[in-house]
Design a protein around this motif. Structure first.
Motif, mmCIF file in Angstrom:
data_model
loop_
_atom_site.group_PDB
_atom_site.id
_atom_site.type_symbol
_atom_site.label_atom_id
_atom_site.label_comp_id
_atom_site.label_asym_id
_atom_site.label_seq_id
_atom_site.Cartn_x
_atom_site.Cartn_y
_atom_site.Cartn_z
ATOM 1 N N ASP A 1 0.871 -1.177 0.000
ATOM 2 C CA ASP A 1 0.000 0.000 0.000
ATOM 3 C C ASP A 1 0.905 1.223 0.000
ATOM 4 O O ASP A 1 1.792 1.341 0.853
ATOM 5 N N ILE A 2 0.658 2.123 -0.951
ATOM 6 C CA ILE A 2 1.479 3.325 -1.063
ATOM 7 C C ILE A 2 0.622 4.538 -0.743
ATOM 8 O O ILE A 2 -0.339 4.827 -1.460
ATOM 9 N N ASP A 3 0.965 5.207 0.338
ATOM 10 C CA ASP A 3 0.241 6.403 0.765
ATOM 11 C C ASP A 3 0.909 7.629 0.144
ATOM 12 O O ASP A 3 2.077 7.912 0.399
ATOM 13 N N LEU A 4 0.154 8.348 -0.672
ATOM 14 C CA LEU A 4 0.671 9.526 -1.378
ATOM 15 C C LEU A 4 0.115 10.830 -0.815
ATOM 16 O O LEU A 4 0.222 11.870 -1.466
ATOM 17 N N THR A 5 -0.444 10.788 0.373
ATOM 18 C CA THR A 5 -1.053 11.971 0.972
ATOM 19 C C THR A 5 -0.097 13.163 0.999
ATOM 20 O O THR A 5 -0.510 14.299 0.740
ATOM 21 N N LEU A 6 1.183 12.909 1.280
ATOM 22 C CA LEU A 6 2.158 13.993 1.436
ATOM 23 C C LEU A 6 2.976 14.257 0.170
ATOM 24 O O LEU A 6 3.950 15.009 0.221
ATOM 25 N N VAL A 7 2.572 13.669 -0.946
ATOM 26 C CA VAL A 7 3.275 13.908 -2.209
ATOM 27 C C VAL A 7 2.745 15.208 -2.815
ATOM 28 O O VAL A 7 1.542 15.393 -2.970
ATOM 29 N N THR A 8 3.663 16.098 -3.148
ATOM 30 C CA THR A 8 3.285 17.396 -3.697
ATOM 31 C C THR A 8 3.403 17.450 -5.211
ATOM 32 O O THR A 8 2.856 18.334 -5.848
ATOM 33 N N PHE A 9 4.126 16.482 -5.794
ATOM 34 C CA PHE A 9 4.323 16.459 -7.242
ATOM 35 C C PHE A 9 4.680 15.046 -7.668
ATOM 36 O O PHE A 9 5.427 14.358 -6.974
ATOM 37 N N ALA B 1 4.358 -11.624 -8.874
ATOM 38 C CA ALA B 1 4.784 -12.330 -7.665
ATOM 39 C C ALA B 1 3.587 -12.844 -6.854
ATOM 40 O O ALA B 1 3.766 -13.406 -5.774
ATOM 41 N N GLY B 2 2.375 -12.621 -7.370
ATOM 42 C CA GLY B 2 1.180 -13.096 -6.683
ATOM 43 C C GLY B 2 0.638 -12.136 -5.646
ATOM 44 O O GLY B 2 -0.126 -12.520 -4.776
ATOM 45 N N GLY B 3 1.009 -10.867 -5.759
ATOM 46 C CA GLY B 3 0.569 -9.877 -4.785
ATOM 47 C C GLY B 3 -0.229 -8.760 -5.417
ATOM 48 O O GLY B 3 -0.733 -8.888 -6.535
ATOM 49 N N ALA B 4 -0.333 -7.657 -4.689
ATOM 50 C CA ALA B 4 -1.091 -6.502 -5.161
ATOM 51 C C ALA B 4 -0.430 -5.222 -4.662
ATOM 52 O O ALA B 4 0.096 -5.178 -3.551
ATOM 53 N N LEU B 5 -0.453 -4.209 -5.497
ATOM 54 C CA LEU B 5 0.060 -2.886 -5.147
ATOM 55 C C LEU B 5 -1.062 -1.887 -5.366
ATOM 56 O O LEU B 5 -1.725 -1.919 -6.411
ATOM 57 N N ARG B 6 -1.303 -1.026 -4.392
ATOM 58 C CA ARG B 6 -2.361 -0.018 -4.498
ATOM 59 C C ARG B 6 -1.834 1.333 -4.060
ATOM 60 O O ARG B 6 -1.121 1.447 -3.059
ATOM 61 N N LEU B 7 -2.224 2.362 -4.812
ATOM 62 C CA LEU B 7 -1.934 3.743 -4.433
ATOM 63 C C LEU B 7 -3.111 4.262 -3.616
ATOM 64 O O LEU B 7 -4.270 3.976 -3.932
ATOM 65 N N HIS B 8 -2.812 5.049 -2.602
ATOM 66 C CA HIS B 8 -3.850 5.648 -1.759
ATOM 67 C C HIS B 8 -3.612 7.149 -1.681
ATOM 68 O O HIS B 8 -2.481 7.606 -1.537
ATOM 69 N N ASN B 9 -4.679 7.911 -1.778
ATOM 70 C CA ASN B 9 -4.658 9.368 -1.650
ATOM 71 C C ASN B 9 -3.698 10.047 -2.631
ATOM 72 O O ASN B 9 -2.878 10.879 -2.223
ATOM 73 N N PRO B 10 -3.802 9.726 -3.923
ATOM 74 C CA PRO B 10 -2.907 10.400 -4.870
ATOM 75 C C PRO B 10 -3.247 11.883 -4.960
ATOM 76 O O PRO B 10 -4.413 12.264 -4.800
ATOM 77 N N PRO B 11 -2.229 12.735 -5.210
ATOM 78 C CA PRO B 11 -2.533 14.151 -5.413
ATOM 79 C C PRO B 11 -3.438 14.298 -6.638
ATOM 80 O O PRO B 11 -3.448 13.440 -7.532
ATOM 81 N N ALA B 12 -4.184 15.384 -6.678
ATOM 82 C CA ALA B 12 -5.184 15.584 -7.733
ATOM 83 C C ALA B 12 -4.585 15.454 -9.137
ATOM 84 O O ALA B 12 -5.192 14.842 -10.022
ATOM 85 N N MET B 13 -3.394 15.991 -9.365
ATOM 86 C CA MET B 13 -2.807 15.928 -10.701
ATOM 87 C C MET B 13 -2.475 14.490 -11.088
ATOM 88 O O MET B 13 -2.705 14.076 -12.211
#
Length: 141
Positions: free
Chosen positions: A49-57, A76-88
């Motif tokens: 799980d990748i939290d992008l809340t604090l990503v500005t660009f 590899a039999g897994g899953a990757l998800r982005l969370h809270n991406p910046p609007a752009m």
């Protein structure tokens, strides 16, 4: 080489990791993100799980890293998800049609961050094909 303006935090719990990114993801910092995500897989992590809340660009190099990591994680039999991406980034995901790969949303649906942004105008159906002979001037036929 300048120091990337990106901070990475990784918190593991068994086969799951929360990776929190803060700052800018661009051509210079994307290799750091790629390395961290590759290390997750190497360490046996299968849910990222990748939290992008604090990503500005985040430019296309960041998107490329996320798509590559998602592919490797799926293989590899897994899953990757982005969370809270910046609007752009959410808009780029929508425009490229890759949101369903990274956000876990159905294809063609706007990410939650874009609910207030007008959707692109609906495409009108293509015009009926016109036989070439009738479209050309008489002297060209």
């Amino acid at each position: 080489m300048p120091i990337p303006q990106l901070t990475v935090y990784r918190h593991d719990r068994r086969e799951r990791a929360l990776v929190t990114l803060a700052g800018e993801i661009d051509l210079e910092s994307a290799p750091l993100v790629r390395t961290v995500l590759a290390e997750c897989l190497h360490d046996g992590i299968r849910t990222i799980d990748i939290d992008l809340t604090l990503v500005t660009f985040c430019d296309c190099s960041g998107l490329n890293v996320f798509l590559y990591a998602a592919q490797r994680t799926t293989e590899a039999g897994g899953a990757l998800r982005l969370h809270n991406p910046p609007a752009m980034l959410a808009l780029v995901l929508e425009l490229t049609g890759s949101g369903f790969l990274l956000l876990g949303i159905p294809f063609g649906r706007l990410p939650p961050l874009l609910e207030g942004v007008p959707a692109p105008a609906a495409q009108t159906p293509p015009p009926r094909p016109v036989p070439l002979a009738s479209a050309l001037p008489r002297e060209v036929r």
